[in-house]
Scaffold this motif. Structure first.
Motif, PDB file in Angstrom:
ATOM      1  N   TYR A 204      52.763  41.607  38.112  1.00  0.00           N
ATOM      2  CA  TYR A 204      52.234  42.909  37.704  1.00  0.00           C
ATOM      3  C   TYR A 204      51.534  42.803  36.343  1.00  0.00           C
ATOM      4  CZ  TYR A 204      55.270  45.138  41.259  1.00  0.00           C
ATOM      5  OH  TYR A 204      55.876  45.523  42.426  1.00  0.00           O
ATOM      6  N   ALA A 205      52.209  42.169  35.403  1.00  0.00           N
ATOM      7  CA  ALA A 205      51.648  42.064  34.054  1.00  0.00           C
ATOM      8  C   ALA A 205      50.335  41.288  34.072  1.00  0.00           C
ATOM      9  CB  ALA A 205      52.663  41.387  33.129  1.00  0.00           C
ATOM     10  N   ALA A 206      50.303  40.193  34.829  1.00  0.00           N
ATOM     11  CA  ALA A 206      49.080  39.390  34.909  1.00  0.00           C
ATOM     12  C   ALA A 206      47.952  40.139  35.589  1.00  0.00           C
ATOM     13  CB  ALA A 206      49.370  38.087  35.642  1.00  0.00           C
ATOM     14  N   SER A 207      48.299  41.028  36.547  1.00  0.00           N
ATOM     15  CA  SER A 207      47.259  41.750  37.283  1.00  0.00           C
ATOM     16  C   SER A 207      46.480  42.698  36.385  1.00  0.00           C
ATOM     17  CB  SER A 207      47.885  42.531  38.451  1.00  0.00           C
ATOM     18  OG  SER A 207      48.668  43.620  37.978  1.00  0.00           O
ATOM     19  N   VAL A 208      47.089  43.139  35.291  1.00  0.00           N
ATOM     20  CA  VAL A 208      46.376  43.995  34.343  1.00  0.00           C
ATOM     21  C   VAL A 208      45.163  43.253  33.786  1.00  0.00           C
ATOM     22  CG1 VAL A 208      46.542  45.212  32.141  1.00  0.00           C
ATOM     23  CG2 VAL A 208      48.466  45.279  33.758  1.00  0.00           C
ATOM     24  N   TYR A 209      45.355  41.973  33.454  1.00  0.00           N
ATOM     25  CA  TYR A 209      44.248  41.182  32.905  1.00  0.00           C
ATOM     26  C   TYR A 209      43.239  40.819  33.995  1.00  0.00           C
ATOM     27  CZ  TYR A 209      47.396  40.863  28.943  1.00  0.00           C
ATOM     28  OH  TYR A 209      48.218  41.176  27.897  1.00  0.00           O
ATOM     29  N   THR A 210      43.745  40.562  35.207  1.00  0.00           N
ATOM     30  CA  THR A 210      42.848  40.251  36.316  1.00  0.00           C
ATOM     31  C   THR A 210      41.931  41.429  36.617  1.00  0.00           C
ATOM     32  OG1 THR A 210      44.542  38.805  37.281  1.00  0.00           O
ATOM     33  CG2 THR A 210      42.745  39.485  38.713  1.00  0.00           C
ATOM     34  N   ALA A 211      42.522  42.630  36.625  1.00  0.00           N
ATOM     35  CA  ALA A 211      41.731  43.832  36.903  1.00  0.00           C
ATOM     36  C   ALA A 211      40.700  44.075  35.811  1.00  0.00           C
ATOM     37  CB  ALA A 211      42.661  45.036  37.035  1.00  0.00           C
ATOM     38  N   ALA A 212      41.101  43.834  34.554  1.00  0.00           N
ATOM     39  CA  ALA A 212      40.171  44.042  33.448  1.00  0.00           C
ATOM     40  C   ALA A 212      38.994  43.066  33.533  1.00  0.00           C
ATOM     41  CB  ALA A 212      40.902  43.880  32.119  1.00  0.00           C
ATOM     42  N   ALA A 213      39.295  41.824  33.916  1.00  0.00           N
ATOM     43  CA  ALA A 213      38.239  40.819  34.031  1.00  0.00           C
ATOM     44  C   ALA A 213      37.273  41.150  35.165  1.00  0.00           C
ATOM     45  CB  ALA A 213      38.860  39.443  34.256  1.00  0.00           C
ATOM     46  N   ALA A 214      37.788  41.804  36.210  1.00  0.00           N
ATOM     47  CA  ALA A 214      36.940  42.155  37.354  1.00  0.00           C
ATOM     48  C   ALA A 214      36.006  43.311  37.035  1.00  0.00           C
ATOM     49  CB  ALA A 214      37.800  42.504  38.559  1.00  0.00           C
ATOM     50  N   GLY A 215      36.322  44.063  35.985  1.00  0.00           N
ATOM     51  CA  GLY A 215      35.452  45.171  35.584  1.00  0.00           C
ATOM     52  C   GLY A 215      35.565  46.395  36.459  1.00  0.00           C
ATOM     53  N   GLY A 216      36.706  46.564  37.120  1.00  0.00           N
ATOM     54  CA  GLY A 216      36.906  47.733  37.964  1.00  0.00           C
ATOM     55  C   GLY A 216      36.777  47.410  39.429  1.00  0.00           C
ATOM     56  N   PRO A 217      37.073  48.378  40.287  1.00  0.00           N
ATOM     57  CA  PRO A 217      37.043  48.136  41.735  1.00  0.00           C
ATOM     58  C   PRO A 217      35.639  47.814  42.229  1.00  0.00           C
ATOM     59  CG  PRO A 217      37.283  50.479  41.258  1.00  0.00           C
ATOM     60  CD  PRO A 217      37.458  49.762  39.961  1.00  0.00           C
ATOM     61  N   ILE A 218      35.591  47.000  43.286  1.00  0.00           N
ATOM     62  CA  ILE A 218      34.309  46.626  43.871  1.00  0.00           C
ATOM     63  C   ILE A 218      34.204  47.214  45.276  1.00  0.00           C
ATOM     64  CG2 ILE A 218      34.090  44.498  42.535  1.00  0.00           C
ATOM     65  CD1 ILE A 218      35.090  42.985  45.010  1.00  0.00           C
ATOM     66  N   GLU A 219      32.979  47.495  45.683  1.00  0.00           N
ATOM     67  CA  GLU A 219      32.722  47.976  47.029  1.00  0.00           C
ATOM     68  C   GLU A 219      32.449  46.768  47.927  1.00  0.00           C
ATOM     69  OE1 GLU A 219      33.006  51.071  47.994  1.00  0.00           O
ATOM     70  OE2 GLU A 219      33.404  51.848  45.974  1.00  0.00           O
ATOM     71  N   LEU A 220      33.051  46.762  49.099  1.00  0.00           N
ATOM     72  CA  LEU A 220      32.955  45.614  49.994  1.00  0.00           C
ATOM     73  C   LEU A 220      32.287  46.006  51.299  1.00  0.00           C
ATOM     74  CD1 LEU A 220      36.597  44.322  49.404  1.00  0.00           C
ATOM     75  CD2 LEU A 220      34.515  43.164  48.654  1.00  0.00           C
ATOM     76  N   GLY A 221      31.496  45.105  51.822  1.00  0.00           N
ATOM     77  CA  GLY A 221      30.940  45.311  53.150  1.00  0.00           C
ATOM     78  C   GLY A 221      31.937  44.912  54.220  1.00  0.00           C
ATOM     79  N   ARG A 222      31.569  45.108  55.478  1.00  0.00           N
ATOM     80  CA  ARG A 222      32.459  44.742  56.574  1.00  0.00           C
ATOM     81  C   ARG A 222      32.492  43.224  56.753  1.00  0.00           C
ATOM     82  NH1 ARG A 222      30.558  49.145  61.173  1.00  0.00           N
ATOM     83  NH2 ARG A 222      31.482  50.985  60.171  1.00  0.00           N
ATOM     84  N   PRO A 223      33.668  42.670  57.052  1.00  0.00           N
ATOM     85  CA  PRO A 223      33.724  41.227  57.320  1.00  0.00           C
ATOM     86  C   PRO A 223      33.116  40.912  58.675  1.00  0.00           C
ATOM     87  CG  PRO A 223      35.852  42.232  57.767  1.00  0.00           C
ATOM     88  CD  PRO A 223      35.000  43.325  57.167  1.00  0.00           C
ATOM     89  N   LYS A 224      32.562  39.727  58.796  1.00  0.00           N
ATOM     90  CA  LYS A 224      32.075  39.262  60.083  1.00  0.00           C
ATOM     91  C   LYS A 224      33.225  38.603  60.818  1.00  0.00           C
ATOM     92  CE  LYS A 224      27.320  38.700  58.541  1.00  0.00           C
ATOM     93  NZ  LYS A 224      26.289  37.791  58.047  1.00  0.00           N
ATOM     94  N   ILE A 225      33.528  39.122  61.995  1.00  0.00           N
ATOM     95  CA  ILE A 225      34.631  38.585  62.774  1.00  0.00           C
ATOM     96  C   ILE A 225      34.057  37.629  63.807  1.00  0.00           C
ATOM     97  CG2 ILE A 225      36.568  39.127  64.303  1.00  0.00           C
ATOM     98  CD1 ILE A 225      36.689  41.872  62.922  1.00  0.00           C
TER      99      ILE A 225
END
Length: 423
Positions: free
Chosen positions: A394-415
């Motif tokens: 949990y603690a590490a995820s705070v830094y991971t999220a900050a490095a990502a710059g916020g949520p990203i929008e994703l397209g559909r995966p190709k199955i």
């Protein structure tokens, strides 16, 4: 830390092992000083009139149980629509009843069924999202996504895993599976095993003796499978092995405890192999009765064809039962062949029968392996240690999220067509 866990099951609403996992983790985190809120649901088939949304505190965990909406949806018939409706209800309840006066430091989603509300809450509250992938749709079907439903589930799993700031799996085998299926770097995926509270799996001698008298009145060897009755659990292979097992060990009986969609198929399998009278289907058993049975049987057999972890192996070890298990997924990490139990390849009926025969032929050695399995629990499968490791994630995820710059929008995966493993 303030933790919001989102789970589609939480005691007493239980479907499989996920509910036990979330409950144990939540209570251990609270015991370690963290503040935990669990967002879950009321039982399937109820509504706001019979089972309204309620808040309660259990074992220090604040639980918000959300009522089902009025729409006539059934999980078995309308899985995706039912899941979306559940997610809408969870999200609405969290935003109106919980989050106006409380904000978590992290949202922790447990499996794809809560992907929509967990992602929405993490986005709206601007906090990190941690996702535990307990199993995968492709894994359950050996890499085949042949039905529209399977493709829908897989794409939701992909979305949750790719959107999460940190992904957790319960075994190294699951880490590799998740990385392959969802195009992730396996390095950052955290492997945190399930835990066990051993004291809850012991029964009084009188209850153990009563179980022996009930199921083996003439001292017949008893085998036990317990867990969900689904095709991927491989119980059909255990039933298919019973004629060989009984030829070498006359009178051997198999007890099958649990419920699931494969029940009728398994009954028919027992008839096909002419062992229906030697196989007894017990349905769901209360924990106390199950613990007594675990201590009474000659061996617990776990023949899974797919198993992300195998928490039932820990429960059997806590009761001191000799273990025979396939090497599917995480089971190979829980049951060490020749040390804490005996193993065989998934789907290998002859190998299964041979391993069971070895246990029945030398019960002293079987009990020694069982004792080694029990001793291993305290060091390798402690819920308190799991909670410490989870809090670090949990603690590490705070830094991971900050490095990502916020949520990203994703397209559909190709199955891809064909098998999704080994592409």
């Amino acid at each position: 830390m303030r933790v919001l866990m989102v789970s589609w099951e939480y005691p007493p609403v239980m479907v499989g092992g996920l509910g036990r996992h979330v409950h144990s983790l939540a209570t251990e985190l609270v015991a370690a000083g963290h503040e935990v809120v669990v967002l879950s649901r009321q039982p399937t088939g109820t509504d706001a009139a019979t089972h309204p949304s309620v808040e309660e505190v259990l074992d220090g965990v604040r639980v918000l149980r959300v009522a089902e909406d009025p729409a006539h949806l059934e999980f078995e018939r309308d899985m995706v629509a039912w899941t979306l409706a559940m997610g809408h209800g969870l999200l609405r309840a969290a935003l109106t009843r919980l989050c106006p006066g409380w904000r978590p430091d992290v949202v922790h989603a447990h499996d794809w069924l809560v992907a929509h509300p967990a992602i929405a809450l993490a986005d709206v509250l601007e906090v990190p999202l941690v996702a535990t992938i307990h199993a995968t749709e492709a894994g359950r079907y050996s890499g085949w996504l042949s039905s529209p439903l399977s493709r829908q589930v897989h794409s939701t799993e992909w979305w949750l895993a790719r959107r999460a700031d940190t992904v957790i799996t319960c075994s190294a085998a699951m880490r590799d599976e998740v990385a392959e299926l969802f195009d992730l770097d396996p390095g950052p995926i955290a492997v945190l095993r399930n835990g066990i509270a051993p004291r809850g799996w012991r029964a009084a001698p009188g209850m153990v003796e009563a179980a022996s008298r009930r199921y083996a009145p003439r001292g017949e060897p008893l085998l036990l499978y317990f867990g969900r009755l689904e095709y991927e659990k491989g119980v059909q292979d255990l039933i298919a092995a019973m004629p060989r097992i009984r030829r070498a060990n006359p009178g051997t009986r198999l007890l099958v405890a649990g419920t699931g969609t494969a029940t009728d198929m398994l009954v028919e399998t027992a008839r096909t192999h002419r062992v229906r009278r030697s196989v007894r289907f017990l349905g769901h058993l209360p924990d106390a009765e199950l613990a007594a049975l675990l201590m009474a049987v000659a061996a617990v057999v776990l023949p899974s064809r797919y198993e992300p972890f195998g928490i039932v192996a820990l429960e059997a070890a806590a009761a001191g039962a000799p273990l025979v298990a396939s090497t599917a997924g995480g089971l190979s990490e829980v049951v060490l062949d020749g040390e804490t139990g005996l193993s065989f390849a998934p789907g290998d009926v002859a190998g299964l029968a041979e391993a069971v025969g070895t246990v029945l032929a030398d019960p002293v050695a079987a009990r020694a392996r069982a004792a080694a399995a029990t001793a291993r629990l305290a060091n390798d499968f402690s819920w308190s240690e799991v909670a410490v490791s989870t809090a670090a994630v949990y603690a590490a995820s705070v830094y991971t999220a900050a490095a990502a710059g916020g949520p990203i929008e994703l397209g559909r995966p190709k199955i891809p067509t064909g098998n999704v493993f080994g592409r």
